[in-house]
Design a protein around this motif. Sequence first.
Motif, PDB file in Angstrom:
ATOM      1  N   SER A  47      14.102   3.485  22.458  1.00  0.00           N
ATOM      2  CA  SER A  47      15.078   3.154  21.427  1.00  0.00           C
ATOM      3  C   SER A  47      16.012   2.058  21.908  1.00  0.00           C
ATOM      4  O   SER A  47      16.641   2.184  22.959  1.00  0.00           O
ATOM      5  N   SER A  49      19.140   1.036  20.730  1.00  0.00           N
ATOM      6  CA  SER A  49      20.082   1.609  19.781  1.00  0.00           C
ATOM      7  C   SER A  49      20.911   0.551  19.058  1.00  0.00           C
ATOM      8  O   SER A  49      20.976   0.528  17.829  1.00  0.00           O
ATOM      9  N   ILE A  54      13.027   0.481  17.366  1.00  0.00           N
ATOM     10  CA  ILE A  54      12.186   1.154  18.341  1.00  0.00           C
ATOM     11  C   ILE A  54      11.290   0.084  18.947  1.00  0.00           C
ATOM     12  O   ILE A  54      10.554  -0.600  18.232  1.00  0.00           O
ATOM     13  N   CYS A  78      14.940   0.310  12.248  1.00  0.00           N
ATOM     14  CA  CYS A  78      15.533   1.557  11.760  1.00  0.00           C
ATOM     15  C   CYS A  78      16.722   1.279  10.843  1.00  0.00           C
ATOM     16  O   CYS A  78      17.405   0.260  10.978  1.00  0.00           O
ATOM     17  N   GLU A  81      21.071   3.832  13.913  1.00  0.00           N
ATOM     18  CA  GLU A  81      20.963   3.543  15.331  1.00  0.00           C
ATOM     19  C   GLU A  81      20.075   4.597  15.984  1.00  0.00           C
ATOM     20  O   GLU A  81      20.475   5.755  16.110  1.00  0.00           O
ATOM     21  N   PRO A  82      18.859   4.246  16.399  1.00  0.00           N
ATOM     22  CA  PRO A  82      17.944   5.240  16.958  1.00  0.00           C
ATOM     23  C   PRO A  82      18.431   5.750  18.305  1.00  0.00           C
ATOM     24  O   PRO A  82      18.963   4.992  19.116  1.00  0.00           O
ATOM     25  N   GLN A  83      18.243   7.044  18.526  1.00  0.00           N
ATOM     26  CA  GLN A  83      18.629   7.683  19.791  1.00  0.00           C
ATOM     27  C   GLN A  83      17.381   8.316  20.413  1.00  0.00           C
ATOM     28  O   GLN A  83      16.391   7.643  20.624  1.00  0.00           O
ATOM     29  N   ILE A  85      13.858  10.181  20.972  1.00  0.00           N
ATOM     30  CA  ILE A  85      12.617  10.216  20.203  1.00  0.00           C
ATOM     31  C   ILE A  85      11.608  11.113  20.918  1.00  0.00           C
ATOM     32  O   ILE A  85      11.657  11.286  22.136  1.00  0.00           O
ATOM     33  N   MET A  95      12.733  11.443  15.423  1.00  0.00           N
ATOM     34  CA  MET A  95      13.785  10.555  15.917  1.00  0.00           C
ATOM     35  C   MET A  95      15.162  11.024  15.472  1.00  0.00           C
ATOM     36  O   MET A  95      15.366  11.444  14.337  1.00  0.00           O
ATOM     37  N   GLU A  97      18.961   9.706  14.697  1.00  0.00           N
ATOM     38  CA  GLU A  97      19.631   8.470  14.304  1.00  0.00           C
ATOM     39  C   GLU A  97      21.126   8.729  14.161  1.00  0.00           C
ATOM     40  O   GLU A  97      21.541   9.818  13.740  1.00  0.00           O
TER      41      GLU A  97
END
Length: 313
Positions: A47, A49, A54, A78, A81-83, A85, A95, A97
């Motif tokens: 990620s 973020s 991703i 995304c 904000e991806p964290q 996974i 995932m 987020e």
Amino acid sequence: MRAPGIYANHTRLFELVERRAPIVKVAGGFGRLTGPLFSRIGYLLFSDSRGGRIRRWTNPPPWGDESVRGKLTTDRICSGEPQGITFDHQGRLLMCERNPGRVVRLEKDGITTVLAETYRGRRLGAPDDLVYNIDGSIFFSAAPAPQSFRVRPRGDRQEAAAMTRPAVYRIPRSQIPGPIRLERASGECGRPTGVALGPRQNRLYVADARQRNIRSHPIRDDGTLEQGRVFAEFPSQDPGIPGGLKTDEQGHLYASGPGGLWVFSPDGAHLGTIVTPEPPTNCGWGRGFRGLYITTGSSLYFVGTRVPGTRTY
């Protein structure tokens, strides 16, 4: 901070990581990385973020040193904000987020299914990390959203974006169509971050960035958590906070923390630290659940290990 390298408190550490194992920089120049995840198909996801993406790191065959030969691409853009996974047993990407706070699943046809975004009518704050259990349920950590996330416009009014307290949540497996029921599994941590299952998948470990420790929760037969106990602590004043966790097949725990990746024995003894050039945020097993990828604020690193990791997907 100390120079990068392997620092042992006990010689047992060298049964897990070679004394002079190189800590190899794979890629850099990002905003904030987390969640390294290796696919059985043969590529790594992580990620980015702050970039809202991703990323994918692919090694073409023949596979040799997977940390230095590869191609970096964007796997997914995304909405938040991806964290953390992970994959489920069907190979679908799960995932966390932030902004908005939710947990999602990417279906095989590309459709995004929202698994969790509210609890008892209130929006989730900032989901951080998650793990898929053998019974089909999902555990994830979440803390209140940062102040900058708190108020979001909706039409002509303002709505609190996230008001939930810090907690570990559980999404039970269900074969019944309809809304997914979300359970609050534990509220013992001041700021839960990383989560990991033990090698027998009957114990959940949770990192607490506020209390600077890791808690261990036995998992009951019905999938709920028993009260936790402090498994290990981080007394160091080096930069960094307790974050992502992983376990290996022998029950050792690897935790991103102040100054590097801390390695604990199955009974919680601190065996030593893999000191990285930058404070780590998370870690994940490499190809065949061997070797560890380590994310930091801006870079991705790799270090070889001698014991395979716990398989959760």
